[in-house]
Scaffold this active site. Sequence first.
Site, PDB file in Angstrom:
ATOM      1  N   LYS A   1      35.183  54.623   8.885  1.00 13.66           N
ATOM      2  CA  LYS A   1      35.012  53.472   8.002  1.00 13.66           C
ATOM      3  C   LYS A   1      35.626  52.258   8.680  1.00 13.66           C
ATOM      4  O   LYS A   1      36.825  52.210   8.934  1.00 13.66           O
ATOM      5  CB  LYS A   1      35.682  53.729   6.656  1.00 13.66           C
ATOM      6  CG  LYS A   1      35.491  52.589   5.659  1.00 13.66           C
ATOM      7  CD  LYS A   1      36.135  52.940   4.320  1.00 13.66           C
ATOM      8  CE  LYS A   1      35.968  51.811   3.313  1.00 13.66           C
ATOM      9  NZ  LYS A   1      36.597  52.134   2.020  1.00 13.66           N
TER      10      LYS A   1
ATOM     11  N   ARG B   1      33.081  44.328  -3.185  1.00  9.55           N
ATOM     12  CA  ARG B   1      34.379  43.983  -3.771  1.00  9.55           C
ATOM     13  C   ARG B   1      34.205  43.198  -5.065  1.00  9.55           C
ATOM     14  O   ARG B   1      35.074  43.238  -5.940  1.00  9.55           O
ATOM     15  CB  ARG B   1      35.217  43.231  -2.747  1.00  9.55           C
ATOM     16  CG  ARG B   1      35.648  44.169  -1.614  1.00  9.55           C
ATOM     17  CD  ARG B   1      36.286  43.478  -0.438  1.00  9.55           C
ATOM     18  NE  ARG B   1      36.621  44.475   0.586  1.00  9.55           N
ATOM     19  CZ  ARG B   1      37.061  44.192   1.793  1.00  9.55           C
ATOM     20  NH1 ARG B   1      37.241  42.924   2.142  1.00  9.55           N
ATOM     21  NH2 ARG B   1      37.325  45.156   2.659  1.00  9.55           N
TER      22      ARG B   1
ATOM     23  N   GLU C   1      38.480  60.255  14.870  1.00 10.55           N
ATOM     24  CA  GLU C   1      38.696  60.331  13.425  1.00 10.55           C
ATOM     25  C   GLU C   1      37.878  61.467  12.814  1.00 10.55           C
ATOM     26  O   GLU C   1      38.353  62.197  11.943  1.00 10.55           O
ATOM     27  CB  GLU C   1      38.319  58.995  12.768  1.00 10.55           C
ATOM     28  CG  GLU C   1      39.289  57.852  13.039  1.00 10.55           C
ATOM     29  CD  GLU C   1      40.517  57.926  12.151  1.00 10.55           C
ATOM     30  OE1 GLU C   1      40.689  58.925  11.421  1.00 10.55           O
ATOM     31  OE2 GLU C   1      41.311  56.965  12.185  1.00 10.55           O
TER      32      GLU C   1
ATOM     33  N   LYS D   1      30.514  54.258   7.783  1.00 10.53           N
ATOM     34  CA  LYS D   1      30.387  53.105   6.895  1.00 10.53           C
ATOM     35  C   LYS D   1      30.939  51.868   7.606  1.00 10.53           C
ATOM     36  O   LYS D   1      32.059  51.922   8.100  1.00 10.53           O
ATOM     37  CB  LYS D   1      31.168  53.366   5.602  1.00 10.53           C
ATOM     38  CG  LYS D   1      31.069  52.266   4.565  1.00 10.53           C
ATOM     39  CD  LYS D   1      31.873  52.627   3.308  1.00 10.53           C
ATOM     40  CE  LYS D   1      31.763  51.507   2.274  1.00 10.53           C
ATOM     41  NZ  LYS D   1      32.560  51.789   1.056  1.00 10.53           N
TER      42      LYS D   1
END
Length: 327
Positions: A199, A209, A237, A252
């Site tokens: 991400k 948001r 990751e 993402k």
Amino acid sequence: MSARYPAARPRRLRRTPALRRLVAETRLRPEELILPMFVKEGIDAPNPVESMPGVVQHTRDSLRKAAQEAAEAGVGGLMLFGIPEFKDDRGAAADDPGGIVQRALRDLSADLGDDMVIMADLCLCEYTAHGHCGVLTPTHQVDNDATLERYASIAIAQAAAGAQVVGPSGMQDGQVGAIRAALDKAGYTDVVILAYAAKYASAFYGPFRDAAEGAPQFGDRAGYQQDPANAREALREVELDLDEGADMVMVKPGLAYLDIIAKIAERVDVPVSAYQVSGEYAMVEAAARNGWIDRERAIMEALLSFRRAGAAQILTYWATEAARLLR
């Protein structure tokens, strides 16, 4: 050696829609789409998100109706985000059994049963007064290890409410391991973890948001989300999350990171998801409203690009519409 022109004429296979369908290398199906949905506490009618035309903050009732429509269209799953009426520094509503997401999960589980995969985003940014993805230190830094305790508690609350999949999205070190251990200890060994493994700290999250009412009140999230310049870091990751027990992984945003999707899909043997984020959605909608692009063609082309890159599932705000077009 392959033939050359004039014996070789690749255009022969492009002449008609039927021929193009017959030889298509990549296909998109409704059940590969996941619909992100927002449910807000304390409202009595759906609240349109101005920066995301066609997307709303749902009431519990309107959420149930929209989820049923998605199921009837053949959409494969729903990813639920909650906006509580009251927020505090620890995001207490996130793991409250009576919190908005837990109530909505129970609604959807009762309505849909096994007809659709019910997922819950697992983070704190929608629930904290400061808008960051975890518990803060006195110096306003996210306390990684204290945050893991909160994530573990949220995972149990979501599983108890009926989530079949939890999606940890906070990009805290060790989050998947903490969640897996907590779920297993509580007896939820069958709950799937879809890790937001790669991400990025992206400019494409702005409209989200607005929808989730989770913008940071100070600073940004670059200290824990990935640097857009890095690709190898994404692979690391993903490896860490898989070692900790992730069942699926996600990239993402999507369109600006197709190379990352492709690299990960080539490397791992678990399903890879892509999130077509709010900024990508908003750009297409805005351009279409101005008559600059063919909206439906742009939607389907973008979705197909995720599949071509290697994504097995796609989170998209167009999931219901796209599923209907595909059928």
